[in-house]
Motif scaffolding. Structure first.
Motif, short mmCIF file in Angstrom:
data_model
loop_
_atom_site.label_atom_id
_atom_site.label_comp_id
_atom_site.label_asym_id
_atom_site.label_seq_id
_atom_site.Cartn_x
_atom_site.Cartn_y
_atom_site.Cartn_z
N ASP A 15 2.97 8.56 0.39
CA ASP A 15 1.75 8.36 -0.25
C ASP A 15 1.96 8.09 -1.66
OD1 ASP A 15 -0.24 8.72 1.70
OD2 ASP A 15 -0.44 10.79 1.31
N ASN A 16 1.24 7.44 -2.26
CA ASN A 16 1.11 7.00 -3.82
C ASN A 16 2.61 6.30 -3.97
OD1 ASN A 16 -1.35 8.45 -4.35
ND2 ASN A 16 -0.26 10.42 -4.22
N GLN A 57 -6.73 -1.36 -5.79
CA GLN A 57 -6.26 -0.03 -5.07
C GLN A 57 -6.97 0.51 -4.31
OE1 GLN A 57 -2.65 1.89 -7.12
NE2 GLN A 57 -4.06 1.54 -8.94
N HIS A 109 -3.83 -2.35 -2.68
CA HIS A 109 -4.69 -3.06 -1.56
C HIS A 109 -4.68 -4.49 -1.68
CE1 HIS A 109 -7.88 -3.59 1.56
NE2 HIS A 109 -7.13 -2.40 1.91
N GLY A 130 2.98 2.78 -4.02
CA GLY A 130 2.67 1.07 -3.74
C GLY A 130 3.31 0.47 -5.07
N CYS A 163 0.76 -1.31 -0.06
CA CYS A 163 -0.02 -0.09 0.20
C CYS A 163 0.87 1.20 -0.17
CB CYS A 163 -0.81 0.03 1.35
SG CYS A 163 -2.30 0.88 0.97
N TRP A 164 1.91 1.35 0.57
CA TRP A 164 2.92 2.37 0.76
C TRP A 164 4.21 1.71 0.61
CZ3 TRP A 164 -1.05 2.08 4.63
CH2 TRP A 164 -1.98 3.14 4.27
N HIS A 217 -1.65 2.91 -4.24
CA HIS A 217 -1.63 2.21 -3.01
C HIS A 217 -2.40 0.85 -3.30
CE1 HIS A 217 -2.28 6.53 -1.99
NE2 HIS A 217 -1.24 6.09 -0.99
#
Length: 346
Positions: free
Chosen positions: A274-275, A332, A318, A277, A263-264, A316
């Motif tokens: 952030d962003n 994601q 998931h 992944g 996710c990170w 991210h």
């Protein structure tokens, strides 16, 4: 009147076009090759794209494949929690439980039929048929005395053992894993928040590991620890699989390999970024062999080095789902309401 009607039609069409604005970063990634070694993939960013005005998504949280080869995806868009695709990305069906925090999706084959366990961060753990009929629900541990009154209960994931026992990850709550028998009777809980080997930091996911014909064990996510932790089926700690830099979500077993969405990663100053992944793939010895979208795995003196995003294809990751041809479907979170991305193995 005709001019006014034309103005309304034009305005409506303009609004529709703006609402379906393409993600140009994803379009630029189309057909890009990601991955390492024998695990390389071509990006298909167009797979599964739908009209968001008719079949909207918020977060594409998780996906499973049924025995017919259909791809069943869960989103926290209450209008259509479940979206069912064929493997070409064509929409087959949708249904909903009206959940706006739907998060975890597991499939169990009980012989006569397949069923889904749907987990909502609002505290619901629900078993359904593949067409959305509710057949069972697990009561909150707060209502049954398993948890004390002020303990948080925010479940994230489930897994079903070969004997039918159900394990629930309280990943955003009190960080325990709860075990129930096939009839829904509580057996035990283990884990909890902390930095000891048998404790967790975001106990996000769980899977049953039977690779190599071995007796089943539990692989449990400790996302904040950048790791999977292995336990016996009775909740006794065995080992930690450390994945430095990778905030992994649930473990997904396919064949002899272990896959996970990241996710990170620790992209800047070793902090969660952030962003950032990517996807990570481990072999039967739990050695990382490929990181599609991430840096190549490197071992020094047997120790895995820091892994971070390299190609900014994903935001991210998931969850991942693996089909019979070992293609990967990436779901994601917090990715601009985008649909799943397919990675076609090359």
């Amino acid at each position: 009147m005709n001019s006014r009607r034309k103005f309304i039609q034009t305005t409506s069409l303009l609004g529709l076009a703006m609402s379906i604005k393409p993600d140009f970063s994803l379009l630029a990634a189309q057909d890009q090759i990601l991955g390492h070694g024998d695990f390389k993939y071509k990006v298909d960013a167009k797979w599964g794209n739908l009209d968001p005005n008719k079949v909207p998504v918020v977060n594409c949280h998780e996906m499973v494949m049924d025995r017919k080869g259909r791809m069943i995806m869960l989103t926290d868009e209450a209008k259509n929690n479940v979206i069912i695709y064929d493997q070409s990305g064509k929409l087959l069906a949708t249904w909903t439980l009206g959940l706006d925090r739907a998060h975890g999706l597991s499939l169990v084959d009980e012989g006569d039929a397949e069923y889904l366990w749907v987990v909502d961060n609002g505290g619901k753990v629900i078993k359904t048929s593949l067409d959305g009929k509710v057949v069972a629900e697990i009561a909150s541990p707060l209502s049954t005395g398993i948890y004390e009154e002020k303990m948080a209960w925010v479940p994230t994931e489930t897994a079903v053992a070969p004997n039918g026992d159900l394990y629930i990850a309280d990943g955003y709550g009190s960080q325990f894993f709860l075990q129930y028998d096939k009839d829904g009777n509580f057996i035990r809980k283990f884990g909890g928040r902390g930095n000891q080997d048998a404790q967790f930091s975001t106990a996000h996911g769980i899977a049953i590991d039977q690779r190599g014909g071995k007796a089943p064990t539990l692989l449990c996510t400790s996302r904040g620890h950048n790791s999977f932790k292995r336990f016996t089926m009775d909740g006794e700690y065995i080992e930690t699989i450390f994945l430095p830099g990778a905030y992994v979500c649930r473990p997904v077993i396919h064949g002899e390999n272990l896959y996970a969405g990241v996710c990170w990663s620790r992209l800047r100053y070793l902090e969660q970024t952030d962003n950032s992944g990517f996807v990570t793939i481990l072999d039967k010895s739990n050695k990382v062999v490929s990181n599609p979208g991430g840096t190549a795995p490197e071992y020094r003196n047997g120790e895995l080095q820091l892994m971070v995003q390299k190609e900014p294809v994903f935001k991210h990751c998931h969850d991942v789902c693996i089909d019979q041809d070992e293609n990967i479907y990436v779901c994601q979170w917090n990715a601009g309401k985008s649909y799943p991305i397919k990675l076609t193995r090359v």
